[in-house]
Design a protein around this motif. Sequence first.
Motif, PDB file in Angstrom:
ATOM      1  N   TRP A 149      22.380  27.611  -9.651  1.00 31.76           N
ATOM      2  CA  TRP A 149      22.917  27.758  -8.273  1.00 31.76           C
ATOM      3  C   TRP A 149      22.215  27.817  -7.188  1.00 31.76           C
ATOM      4  O   TRP A 149      22.336  27.128  -6.188  1.00 31.76           O
ATOM      5  N   ALA A 150      20.608  28.303  -7.524  1.00 26.97           N
ATOM      6  CA  ALA A 150      19.741  28.385  -6.257  1.00 26.97           C
ATOM      7  C   ALA A 150      19.553  27.010  -5.784  1.00 26.97           C
ATOM      8  O   ALA A 150      19.306  26.865  -4.701  1.00 26.97           O
ATOM      9  N   GLN A 151      19.354  26.289  -6.707  1.00 28.97           N
ATOM     10  CA  GLN A 151      19.070  24.767  -6.460  1.00 28.97           C
ATOM     11  C   GLN A 151      20.180  23.940  -5.821  1.00 28.97           C
ATOM     12  O   GLN A 151      19.731  23.143  -4.819  1.00 28.97           O
ATOM     13  N   ASN A 152      21.311  24.239  -5.964  1.00 27.45           N
ATOM     14  CA  ASN A 152      22.562  23.738  -5.421  1.00 27.45           C
ATOM     15  C   ASN A 152      22.993  24.161  -4.181  1.00 27.45           C
ATOM     16  O   ASN A 152      23.457  23.484  -3.256  1.00 27.45           O
ATOM     17  N   ARG A 153      22.339  25.219  -3.643  1.00 26.13           N
ATOM     18  CA  ARG A 153      22.654  25.882  -2.108  1.00 26.13           C
ATOM     19  C   ARG A 153      21.634  25.486  -1.344  1.00 26.13           C
ATOM     20  O   ARG A 153      20.539  25.921  -1.268  1.00 26.13           O
ATOM     21  N   ARG A 154      21.723  24.001  -0.755  1.00 28.57           N
ATOM     22  CA  ARG A 154      20.786  23.295   0.058  1.00 28.57           C
ATOM     23  C   ARG A 154      21.461  22.570   1.096  1.00 28.57           C
ATOM     24  O   ARG A 154      22.590  22.243   1.172  1.00 28.57           O
ATOM     25  N   ALA A 155      20.574  22.110   2.100  1.00 32.95           N
ATOM     26  CA  ALA A 155      20.664  20.897   3.002  1.00 32.95           C
ATOM     27  C   ALA A 155      19.680  20.000   2.699  1.00 32.95           C
ATOM     28  O   ALA A 155      18.347  20.387   2.840  1.00 32.95           O
ATOM     29  N   VAL A 156      20.097  18.831   2.628  1.00 35.48           N
ATOM     30  CA  VAL A 156      19.218  17.555   2.459  1.00 35.48           C
ATOM     31  C   VAL A 156      19.172  16.769   3.516  1.00 35.48           C
ATOM     32  O   VAL A 156      20.079  16.392   3.947  1.00 35.48           O
ATOM     33  N   THR A 157      18.084  16.327   4.369  1.00 38.03           N
ATOM     34  CA  THR A 157      17.924  15.348   5.356  1.00 38.03           C
ATOM     35  C   THR A 157      17.599  14.027   4.573  1.00 38.03           C
ATOM     36  O   THR A 157      16.684  13.903   3.662  1.00 38.03           O
ATOM     37  N   VAL A 158      18.310  12.972   4.832  1.00 35.62           N
ATOM     38  CA  VAL A 158      18.452  11.610   4.533  1.00 35.62           C
ATOM     39  C   VAL A 158      18.230  10.998   5.981  1.00 35.62           C
ATOM     40  O   VAL A 158      19.183  10.941   6.723  1.00 35.62           O
ATOM     41  N   THR A 159      17.405  10.080   6.014  1.00 33.49           N
ATOM     42  CA  THR A 159      17.089   9.196   7.288  1.00 33.49           C
ATOM     43  C   THR A 159      17.798   7.900   6.708  1.00 33.49           C
ATOM     44  O   THR A 159      17.931   7.438   5.689  1.00 33.49           O
ATOM     45  N   ILE A 160      18.160   7.440   7.968  1.00 34.10           N
ATOM     46  CA  ILE A 160      19.195   5.964   7.949  1.00 34.10           C
ATOM     47  C   ILE A 160      18.505   5.142   9.067  1.00 34.10           C
ATOM     48  O   ILE A 160      17.797   5.659  10.019  1.00 34.10           O
ATOM     49  N   ASP A 161      18.756   3.899   8.969  1.00 34.80           N
ATOM     50  CA  ASP A 161      18.321   2.693   9.930  1.00 34.80           C
ATOM     51  C   ASP A 161      19.290   2.960  10.972  1.00 34.80           C
ATOM     52  O   ASP A 161      20.454   3.210  11.005  1.00 34.80           O
ATOM     53  N   TYR A 204       0.757  -1.325  -0.147  1.00 31.80           N
ATOM     54  CA  TYR A 204       0.110  -0.170  -0.057  1.00 31.80           C
ATOM     55  C   TYR A 204       0.712   1.237  -0.178  1.00 31.80           C
ATOM     56  O   TYR A 204       0.394   2.213   0.512  1.00 31.80           O
ATOM     57  N   GLY A 205       2.079   1.292  -0.455  1.00 31.93           N
ATOM     58  CA  GLY A 205       2.788   2.447  -0.512  1.00 31.93           C
ATOM     59  C   GLY A 205       4.132   2.078   0.138  1.00 31.93           C
ATOM     60  O   GLY A 205       4.588   0.966   0.550  1.00 31.93           O
ATOM     61  N   PRO A 206       4.836   3.204   0.700  1.00 28.39           N
ATOM     62  CA  PRO A 206       6.199   3.042   1.405  1.00 28.39           C
ATOM     63  C   PRO A 206       6.047   2.616   2.730  1.00 28.39           C
ATOM     64  O   PRO A 206       4.959   2.688   3.285  1.00 28.39           O
ATOM     65  N   VAL A 207       6.903   1.768   3.117  1.00 28.72           N
ATOM     66  CA  VAL A 207       6.958   1.108   4.537  1.00 28.72           C
ATOM     67  C   VAL A 207       7.161   2.197   5.540  1.00 28.72           C
ATOM     68  O   VAL A 207       8.002   3.235   5.349  1.00 28.72           O
ATOM     69  N   ALA A 208       6.277   2.274   6.493  1.00 35.22           N
ATOM     70  CA  ALA A 208       6.217   3.431   7.567  1.00 35.22           C
ATOM     71  C   ALA A 208       7.697   3.392   8.176  1.00 35.22           C
ATOM     72  O   ALA A 208       8.298   2.546   8.567  1.00 35.22           O
ATOM     73  N   GLY A 209       8.172   4.607   8.318  1.00 33.71           N
ATOM     74  CA  GLY A 209       9.468   4.750   8.767  1.00 33.71           C
ATOM     75  C   GLY A 209      10.706   4.642   8.082  1.00 33.71           C
ATOM     76  O   GLY A 209      11.836   4.727   8.424  1.00 33.71           O
ATOM     77  N   SER A 210      10.423   4.377   6.682  1.00 32.11           N
ATOM     78  CA  SER A 210      11.565   4.130   5.636  1.00 32.11           C
ATOM     79  C   SER A 210      11.953   5.537   5.221  1.00 32.11           C
ATOM     80  O   SER A 210      11.209   6.483   5.234  1.00 32.11           O
ATOM     81  N   GLN A 211      13.030   5.574   4.522  1.00 33.28           N
ATOM     82  CA  GLN A 211      13.548   6.812   3.781  1.00 33.28           C
ATOM     83  C   GLN A 211      12.394   7.117   2.577  1.00 33.28           C
ATOM     84  O   GLN A 211      11.983   8.225   2.370  1.00 33.28           O
ATOM     85  N   ALA A 212      11.864   6.008   2.008  1.00 32.61           N
ATOM     86  CA  ALA A 212      10.790   6.173   1.090  1.00 32.61           C
ATOM     87  C   ALA A 212       9.734   7.004   1.702  1.00 32.61           C
ATOM     88  O   ALA A 212       9.013   7.951   1.021  1.00 32.61           O
ATOM     89  N   ASP A 213       9.141   6.502   2.904  1.00 33.04           N
ATOM     90  CA  ASP A 213       8.151   7.151   3.565  1.00 33.04           C
ATOM     91  C   ASP A 213       8.355   8.785   4.107  1.00 33.04           C
ATOM     92  O   ASP A 213       7.735   9.402   3.779  1.00 33.04           O
TER      93      ASP A 213
END
Length: 172
Positions: free
Chosen positions: A160-172, A48-57
């Motif tokens: 340049w505006a798109q590249n000035r960023r901070a991205v949050t990535v979840t990990i197990d 039914y979609g991404p697994v709860a608590g996953s990076q995809a979620d």
Amino acid sequence: MRITRVGATALVVAGALAISACGKKAPAQLPPDPGPATSTETGQTGSYGPVAGSQADFVAKMMGADTIYFALDDSAVDAEDQTALAKQAQWLQQYPNKRATIEGHCDERGTREYNIALGERRANAAKNYLASLGIDPSRITTVSYGKERPIALGSDEASWAQNRRAVTVTID
């Protein structure tokens, strides 16, 4: 000479026809559908979609709020960034065992060393704001990629505006 060219052309055409005749024919019956995807160690999609608590979620729930953007030569978290980080904090509070890495990025201008330092300031600014919202700082690591991982290729303000960023990535 003319016969040789015509003969060579005929030989090439005959060879192409012979090779195409050897191609695979479609099967009379297709194999059965594999069914809904299931959660595995590497997969993050359930029936039914991404697994709860996953990076995809996380990415699905953030709807773009997993990334915040900065002004030129700046690491300040503005009001729009605060809204995105509040959404991230809400998700992280829902999954207290999840950890996250915040990646700091810069545009292509400036030296490598300067951009690594600026990317680190940007990642730390996001981390500090999440901590101010109640997320345990020990759950969050930071990394700076400087200008080494652009998301938009180009030497113009839009890229340049798109590249000035901070991205949050979840990990197990």
